[in-house]
Design an enzyme around this catalytic site. Structure first.
Site, short mmCIF file in Angstrom:
data_model
loop_
_atom_site.label_atom_id
_atom_site.label_comp_id
_atom_site.label_asym_id
_atom_site.label_seq_id
_atom_site.Cartn_x
_atom_site.Cartn_y
_atom_site.Cartn_z
N ALA A 43 0.86 -1.19 0.00
CA ALA A 43 0.00 0.00 0.00
C ALA A 43 0.89 1.24 0.00
O ALA A 43 1.81 1.35 0.82
CB ALA A 43 -0.90 0.00 1.23
N LYS A 205 14.53 7.27 20.51
CA LYS A 205 15.31 6.02 20.55
C LYS A 205 15.80 5.69 21.96
O LYS A 205 15.71 4.54 22.40
CB LYS A 205 16.49 6.13 19.56
N1 HSE Z 1 17.15 10.85 10.90
C1 HSE Z 1 17.79 9.78 11.60
C2 HSE Z 1 19.27 10.04 11.68
C3 HSE Z 1 17.59 8.44 10.97
O1 HSE Z 1 19.76 11.04 11.19
O2 HSE Z 1 19.95 9.22 12.27
C4 HSE Z 1 16.26 7.89 11.24
O3 HSE Z 1 16.04 7.76 12.60
#
Ligand code: HSE
Length: 436
Positions: A43, A205
């Site tokens: 999709a 994260k």
């Molecule tokens: N934008 C993130 C980075 C990668 O520069 O590490 C995706 O999480």
């Protein structure tokens, strides 16, 4: 061998990489899983792109719900991103009894508790290796490889864009904006780089890793977040002279009183391996009681590295499909009914070393005033350097590194130093993590 049928939501950079790697390594992966993994449904709003990537080998639609509700789909991969439609689709897939693989850290950091609870209720798996550190198998390490350990702390370079910018600033001596423009020109930074440069992506994260490391709910709102937009060349140079590198780190640490959870730039001793992680690469350092320190390094983003993690999850889920739900790896690595309630500490209670850069009038007694304030606040100096003033100057930079102390004590000292008549500019404060 009945294939495992997969519905892919979003065939952009990571989705395209997932299609490519799965196609290229089909035979090898089938030998590992015992059954073929086949993307049967895709999709994407851009159906033309989806058709061109898949070459007519999957059914393409612009209606993602027709995939999440398709009785012939076993696993749904969510690669749409964000937490609006992605949340609805993931919950819909779960409600329809699908296992879900996602790379969406923003979604899980914001709605993870709800999503994991829904999955638990339905007896399905939500796998998210690609959400942290791109291709680095850090979720696997935290939930499985290190399961024997009491994890003490995690320190990670978990955003490639900001690591690239700081590397450029150090290597080329350019200012933040020049390095950011360069990152955008190379396609590392998004057109709107806010999530990266303000530390939000890294906060997503480290929040997920803290939950897995310590068995606590996901609590993004309690994460202290500070980005790199105010970093000056001067401080990168002073850090170098003191033997440190400046990095944007995600940090989480277990203490008796609670858990520290924070993202901010910090000085790391140049002799540490992690200090030498440059450019867009990621690395995560974990301190655990039995194994000691382990370091995980690799590409934190990109089409095929992230696809590597997505497919690792697909394989895990495929292997688990026939397993009793009660014996699967729990979503956060701890049994849902055994999660802890250790609080996340307020920033004032965080303990760290500190770097202070003071612009002081160059006259007798000034340093004595500063050191008296630090002593009053029980902030102990570890190292100091004073830059000789230029010929016509009557001010000098005085840089201090402190031993470990509390944020509260340092902030109080900074406030008092700022009020000294001899303090000629706002005090620059950065944290120091020695990672010993
Ligand atoms: N934008 C993130 C980075 C990668 O520069 O590490 C995706 O999480």
């Amino acid at each position: 061998m009945t294939p495992i049928r997969i519905g892919l939501l979003g065939i952009g950079t990571v989705g395209g990489g997932t299609w490519d790697v799965l196609t290229r390594n089909r035979e090898e992966i089938t030998r590992r899983v015992g059954r073929p993994l086949v993307i049967t449904r895709v999709a994407d709003l851009n159906t033309e792109l989806a058709t061109s990537v898949t070459g007519g080998q999957a059914d393409v639609t612009n209606d993602a719900y027709s995939v999440t509700r398709d009785p012939d789909v076993d696993i749904v991969i969510e690669l749409i991103g964000g937490y609006g439609i992605a949340r609805d689709l993931v919950l819909d897939a779960i409600a329809n009894g699908k296992h879900v693989v996602t790379a969406n850290k923003a979604l899980l950091a914001t709605h993870g508790n709800e999503i994991f609870a829904a999955a638990q209720e339905q007896g399905v798996v939500v796998a998210y290796e690609a959400a942290v550190g791109g291709g680095i198998p850090i979720i696997k390490a935290l939930r499985e490889g290190l399961v024997a350990n009491r994890i003490e702390w995690i320190a990670g370079i978990i955003n490639g864009t900001t690591n690239f910018i700081l590397s450029e600033m150090r290597d080329r001596g350019v200012d933040f904006q020049v390095a950011l423009d360069d990152a955008q020109a190379r396609g590392y930074a998004e057109a709107d780089p806010t999530f990266d440069i303000e530390g939000i992506d890294a906060a997503h994260k480290i929040t997920l890793m803290a939950a897995m490391a310590f068995g606590v709910p996901v609590s993004l709102d309690d994460c202290y977040v500070e980005g790199i937009t105010k970093i000056e060349q001067t401080d990168i140079r002073y850090a170098e002279r003191l033997g440190y590198r400046l990095k944007l780190m995600g940090l989480t640490r277990r203490r008796d009183e609670g858990i520290e959870l924070r993202v901010h730039p910090c000085l790391v001793p140049g002799s540490r391996l992690i200090a030498n992680v440059e450019g867009v690469m990621n690395a995560v350092l974990v301190e655990a009681d039995a194994v000691g320190q382990t370091l995980y390094y690799g590409a934190g983003a990109g089409s095929q590295p992230t696809a590597s993690a997505v497919i690792a999850d697909l394989v895990d889920v495929a292997r688990l499909i026939t397993a009793d739900p009660g014996h699967r790896v729990p979503h956060l690595g701890f049994q849902p009914d055994r999660m802890g309630d250790t609080p996340i500490l307020p920033m004032d209670d965080v303990q760290s070393g500190y770097y202070l850069r003071l612009r002081l009038a160059d006259r007798p007694g000034v340093l004595a005033d500063v050191t008296r304030i630090l002593a009053d606040e029980e902030v102990s100096i570890d190292a100091a350097l004073q830059q000789e003033p230029g010929e016509a100057e009557d001010q000098a930079d005085f840089v201090v590194l402190t031993h470990i102390t509390t944020e509260r004590a340092v902030q109080s000292a900074i406030q008092r130093i700022s009020q000294l008549e001899s303090c000629e500019a706002p005090v620059v404060m950065l944290r120091v993590e020695r990672l010993g």
